[in-house]
Write a protein that holds these residues in place. Structure first.
Motif, short mmCIF file in Angstrom:
data_model
loop_
_atom_site.label_atom_id
_atom_site.label_comp_id
_atom_site.label_asym_id
_atom_site.label_seq_id
_atom_site.Cartn_x
_atom_site.Cartn_y
_atom_site.Cartn_z
N ARG A 72 18.52 54.69 -7.32
CA ARG A 72 19.25 55.91 -7.01
C ARG A 72 19.24 56.22 -5.52
O ARG A 72 20.22 56.71 -4.95
N THR B 247 14.13 52.53 -11.14
CA THR B 247 15.40 53.25 -11.24
C THR B 247 15.51 54.33 -10.17
O THR B 247 16.60 54.62 -9.69
N GLU B 248 14.39 54.91 -9.78
CA GLU B 248 14.40 55.89 -8.70
C GLU B 248 14.80 55.22 -7.40
O GLU B 248 15.56 55.79 -6.60
N SER C 42 10.59 53.76 -14.26
CA SER C 42 10.92 54.98 -13.55
C SER C 42 10.95 54.76 -12.04
O SER C 42 11.86 55.24 -11.35
N TYR D 274 18.21 55.91 -14.93
CA TYR D 274 16.87 56.51 -14.89
C TYR D 274 16.18 56.33 -16.22
O TYR D 274 16.76 55.84 -17.20
#
Length: 328
Positions: free
Chosen positions: A108, A104-105, A101, A117
């Motif tokens: 972004r 992937t954050e 998490s 995500y």
């Protein structure tokens, strides 16, 4: 003569095997099995050791943080930001999920890729339910005696099946208004199945480009088209995205009777893969660069309409007016 020679040789082999086994005891057999077990265990242990060494940095970090970091209140807060309380199983068992998490954050934030995500179990289930609910809202009805209206709210197996199931109804009209406004897209395979109904067999529908060229693919239409219209008007807006844009690219490229009305589309020329994880989680990541039949990628640029929609937003009427003018 040859058969006798064969039998003689076979008998000699048996006698030789007996001579080799002569004098062996059950203990000798057990020793051999134990030796094989020792060798197999050593090979297995060596394999585990190599894997552990290859991930040495990760395991050291995991042990330090999940098992020894003294500010456990901060860990609780961090875990709470990325996992729901009902999913919490402990610092060690949830460490990998939090790491996915967090990473992937960060992706972004760097690349503005909001499609990569970690799905929580609840979010994963909710997404599937939402996709089905929206897909089942697809509708078809007559606008005039000459024109049929088809609304495809997303690109999913439910909206795809709806279009396929209504081919006979659609075929009764010479003109089609295909409404793809607010369509966020969906599965590329479902978009291709819809496009198959319109374009000639063998027509290139698009390309999927991956980092590993072995997995890059070109997709073409299969089967003969079952829908043949005199005129097709496609309605699009700034929220028409992804596979819906792919459908627009395929139809406008292969058919000369298509006109698009509305606004520039969203511009999503990438594809994702969602892989289930343990505990009901899933990880989603952008792994495909998707292009149209001509190789054009519309990511972050979108597709401009052939005719911009009027300010009042009654683009369906604008489509009917256009069809009436063409017929006259």
């Amino acid at each position: 003569m040859v058969m006798l020679q064969f039998l003689s040789n076979r008998r000699q082999r048996r006698l030789h095997e007996r001579a080799l086994n002569f004098g062996r005891t059950p203990q000798d057999s057990l020793k051999r099995r134990y030796r094989f077990f020792q060798i197999g265990f050593f090979v297995l242990l060596l394999g585990y050791g190599m894997v552990a060494w290859a991930h040495y940095d990760y395991w050291i970090f995991r042990i330090l943080i999940a098992g020894n970091y003294i500010f456990t209140d901060d860990l609780d807060e961090l875990y709470g930001l990325h996992l729901r309380e009902e999913n919490r199983r402990g610092f060690h068992r949830d460490f990998d999920r939090v790491m996915i998490s967090v990473f992937t954050e960060a992706i972004r934030e760097v690349n503005q890729d909001r499609y990569t995500y970690l799905y929580s179990p609840q979010a994963h289930v909710a997404q599937r339910e939402r996709e089905e609910t929206v897909g089942r809202q697809a509708s078809v009805y007559a606008l005039t005696d000459e024109t049929v209206y088809l609304w495809v709210p997303n690109i999913s197996r439910w909206s795809r099946d709806y279009v396929v199931d209504n081919v006979d109804t659609l075929s009764q009209y010479p003109n089609l208004v295909l409404d793809l406004r607010y369509n966020p897209g969906g599965m590329l395979s479902d978009f291709r199945r819809i496009a198959n109904l319109f374009v000639p067999r063998g027509a290139v529908l698009g390309h999927e480009i991956t980092r590993v060229s072995l997995f890059s693919r070109t997709h073409s239409s299969r089967g003969q088209p079952t829908l043949d219209f005199d005129r097709i008007i496609i309605l699009q807006n700034e929220r028409t995205a992804s596979a819906a844009e792919g459908l627009i690219q395929a139809l406008t490229y292969h058919l000369d009777n298509v006109v698009t009305i509305g606004a520039d589309t969203f511009g999503k020329g990438i594809g994702q893969v969602t892989i289930p994880l343990t505990g009901g989680y899933a990880v989603r990541a952008s792994v495909l660069l998707v292009t149209g039949p001509d190789g054009e990628n519309i990511h972050r640029t979108g597709i401009a309409p052939m005719v911009y929609g009027g300010e009042d937003g009654d683009w369906v009427q604008q489509a009917l007016d256009l069809l009436e003018n063409k017929q006259n």
